[in-house]
Design a protein around this motif. Structure first.
Motif, PDB file in Angstrom:
ATOM      1  N   LYS A   5      40.717  37.679  35.158  1.00 35.90           N
ATOM      2  CA  LYS A   5      41.045  38.707  34.163  1.00 35.90           C
ATOM      3  C   LYS A   5      39.807  39.507  33.760  1.00 35.90           C
ATOM      4  O   LYS A   5      39.873  40.717  33.533  1.00 35.90           O
ATOM      5  N   GLN A   6      38.667  38.823  33.673  1.00 38.22           N
ATOM      6  CA  GLN A   6      37.437  39.505  33.266  1.00 38.22           C
ATOM      7  C   GLN A   6      36.970  40.520  34.312  1.00 38.22           C
ATOM      8  O   GLN A   6      36.407  41.556  33.972  1.00 38.22           O
ATOM      9  N   VAL A   7      37.173  40.226  35.590  1.00 39.91           N
ATOM     10  CA  VAL A   7      36.673  41.119  36.639  1.00 39.91           C
ATOM     11  C   VAL A   7      37.715  42.134  37.087  1.00 39.91           C
ATOM     12  O   VAL A   7      37.417  43.010  37.902  1.00 39.91           O
ATOM     13  N   ILE A  49      36.267  40.365  47.205  1.00 40.74           N
ATOM     14  CA  ILE A  49      35.070  39.607  46.840  1.00 40.74           C
ATOM     15  C   ILE A  49      34.892  39.593  45.321  1.00 40.74           C
ATOM     16  O   ILE A  49      34.473  38.596  44.726  1.00 40.74           O
ATOM     17  N   VAL A  50      35.217  40.719  44.687  1.00 39.61           N
ATOM     18  CA  VAL A  50      35.064  40.815  43.233  1.00 39.61           C
ATOM     19  C   VAL A  50      35.967  39.795  42.529  1.00 39.61           C
ATOM     20  O   VAL A  50      35.549  39.113  41.591  1.00 39.61           O
ATOM     21  N   PHE A  51      37.211  39.671  42.990  1.00 39.34           N
ATOM     22  CA  PHE A  51      38.127  38.720  42.358  1.00 39.34           C
ATOM     23  C   PHE A  51      37.723  37.272  42.651  1.00 39.34           C
ATOM     24  O   PHE A  51      37.876  36.394  41.794  1.00 39.34           O
ATOM     25  N   ALA A  52      37.186  37.026  43.841  1.00 35.93           N
ATOM     26  CA  ALA A  52      36.675  35.686  44.137  1.00 35.93           C
ATOM     27  C   ALA A  52      35.484  35.365  43.238  1.00 35.93           C
ATOM     28  O   ALA A  52      35.323  34.229  42.777  1.00 35.93           O
ATOM     29  N   ALA A  53      34.656  36.386  42.987  1.00 36.99           N
ATOM     30  CA  ALA A  53      33.511  36.202  42.095  1.00 36.99           C
ATOM     31  C   ALA A  53      33.968  35.882  40.677  1.00 36.99           C
ATOM     32  O   ALA A  53      33.286  35.172  39.933  1.00 36.99           O
TER      33      ALA A  53
END
Length: 432
Positions: free
Chosen positions: A55-57, A290-294
């Motif tokens: 949720k944050q990313v 990649i952003v959601f995995a991060a």
């Protein structure tokens, strides 16, 4: 114990991706989940931390998707073609004018924040010119790398998106204070282009050149061009960037609206729209996922309090009297560390620890993020063997990576040093 698990999570994560035993995507997800479970956190609790991180990313992921789509669309429509033609016409076989034009073109094209696209466009367009003039073949990838590096500080680049994610902030707080640094970096790159071009002019002189950029385009590229809409696209892009800088609306919302308007006007039929989106779908997907995995990685490290525990451990090691130099130290070392750390390893593994440690020392933690993006995988990414786009750059330029690194490193490191000094002078990062 939490501190130990935190450091083990980061070390295992770094080890797996640096040795390429596991992909970045899977490492970001599996490693923190494993250590959260080993650390005694239940499946339900771990799952909630995963969702919290995602949720944050989410805003950052949406921003990347539509920003890359928007600028890819502008490239397809030919927004930058007049610039290429102008460079060729103005240069008239003068190496000095060609190197300056190369820097300007690469900076404009890199507004999309995509290194691979920038290298493909600029090298493909300009390599024949450098070759016909007999210019040093290391100069083209050097100038393009420097130009892309300094422009990689745009808020929608993959590197800055990672920094925004880790710092839990927006472009206004992270980017606006270092705009003077970015301007200084741009001027430095233009100086380097002037210096290298002047040396080539002295060596080669001014050569008569006959070259037509339009003849170099593929049939598909010609079909996607919209020259009649050039001014519409130019004005739309200027308005979009101005709105972003002035924070008139959330960046993701601006690019969603901008993309919708741009694709509707440039490619009104649904068949054309699908074709343009499909042409860039793979690139968009690979960046955004990649952003959601991060988000999973950062969500677990934060939710388990591992970050806090690691920071407290670092506080006990770093002498308090030297802690005030931490942001400056991060800035100076950021570019060389691009050769050692992938952006994921650095921003998701190293920066969260430094960020929390800075807070414990009474330092504004966002200064760590500002210092980091002055070099780590910005000015440093076109030299790093850890990014695929670097190999696109050297491959299209027909040079060896080692030769490119030796020729370009001092200039790229110089960009970071100058930007760090300016950031300190303007108070974007402090020395307490």
């Amino acid at each position: 114990m939490l501190s130990l698990f935190g450091f083990l999570t980061i070390c295992v994560f770094l080890g797996l991706i640096l040795t390429k035993r596991l992909s970045v995507l899977l490492s970001l997800i599996l490693v923190p989940v494993l250590f959260a479970l080993i650390g005694g956190f239940g499946a339900k609790e771990t799952g909630e931390m995963v969702l919290g991180g995602i949720k944050q990313v989410a805003p950052t992921g949406i921003l990347l998707v539509f920003a890359v789509l928007y600028f890819s669309l502008m490239i397809d429509a030919g927004l930058f073609d007049p610039v290429i033609r102008g460079i060729i016409n103005l240069a008239k076989g003068d190496p000095l004018k060609i190197t300056l034009g190369t820097a300007i073109l690469a900076m404009l094209v890199h507004l999309d924040g995509d290194g691979t696209a920038t290298f493909m466009i600029t090298i493909t367009a300009l390599f024949p010119i450098y070759k016909k003039l007999g210019m040093n073949k290391l100069i083209l990838p050097c100038i393009v790398a420097l130009s892309a590096g300094v422009m990689h500080l745009v808020p929608w680049s993959g590197t800055v998106a990672r920094a925004l994610n880790v710092m839990k902030t927006d472009p206004a707080h992270l980017i606006i204070p270092i705009l003077p640094s970015m301007i200084g970096g741009i001027l430095w790159v233009l100086f380097v282009a002037f210096w290298l071009g002047k040396k080539e002019r002295k060596r080669l002189g001014v050569v008569q050149l006959d070259y037509n950029h339009q003849q170099e385009l593929s049939d598909e590229q010609k079909e996607s061009r919209r020259p009649a809409l050039f001014w519409f696209n130019a004005v739309l892009t200027i308005i979009l960037i101005a709105a972003l800088i002035l924070s008139l609306a959330p960046p993701s919302a601006l690019f969603i609206i901008g993309f919708a308007v741009a694709i509707l006007v440039n490619y009104p039929s649904q068949a054309e729209q699908r074709k343009r989106i499909q042409a860039h779908a793979a690139n968009v997907f690979s960046v955004s996922i990649i952003v959601f995995a991060a988000g999973v990685f950062s969500g677990i490290l934060t939710g388990t309090k591992m970050i806090d525990a690691m920071a407290l451990s670092m506080v006990s090691i770093i002498p308090k009297e030297h802690a005030g130099y931490l942001p400056a130290l991060v800035g100076v070392t950021s570019m060389p560390l691009s050769l050692v750390f992938t952006p994921d390893a650095y921003y998701f593994g190293v920066i969260p620890v430094l960020k929390t440690a800075a807070t414990h020392y009474g330092i504004n933690s966002i200064e760590i993020g500002r210092a980091a993006i002055l070099g780590q995988m910005t000015t440093g990414f076109p030299l790093s063997p850890l990014t695929a786009s670097t190999f696109v750059l050297v491959g299209l330029s027909e040079v060896e990576l080692s030769d490119h690194q030796k020729f370009t490193f001092k200039w790229a490191f110089g960009t970071t040093i100058i930007m760090t000094i300016i950031a300190i002078a303007f108070g974007a990062i402090s020395i307490l």
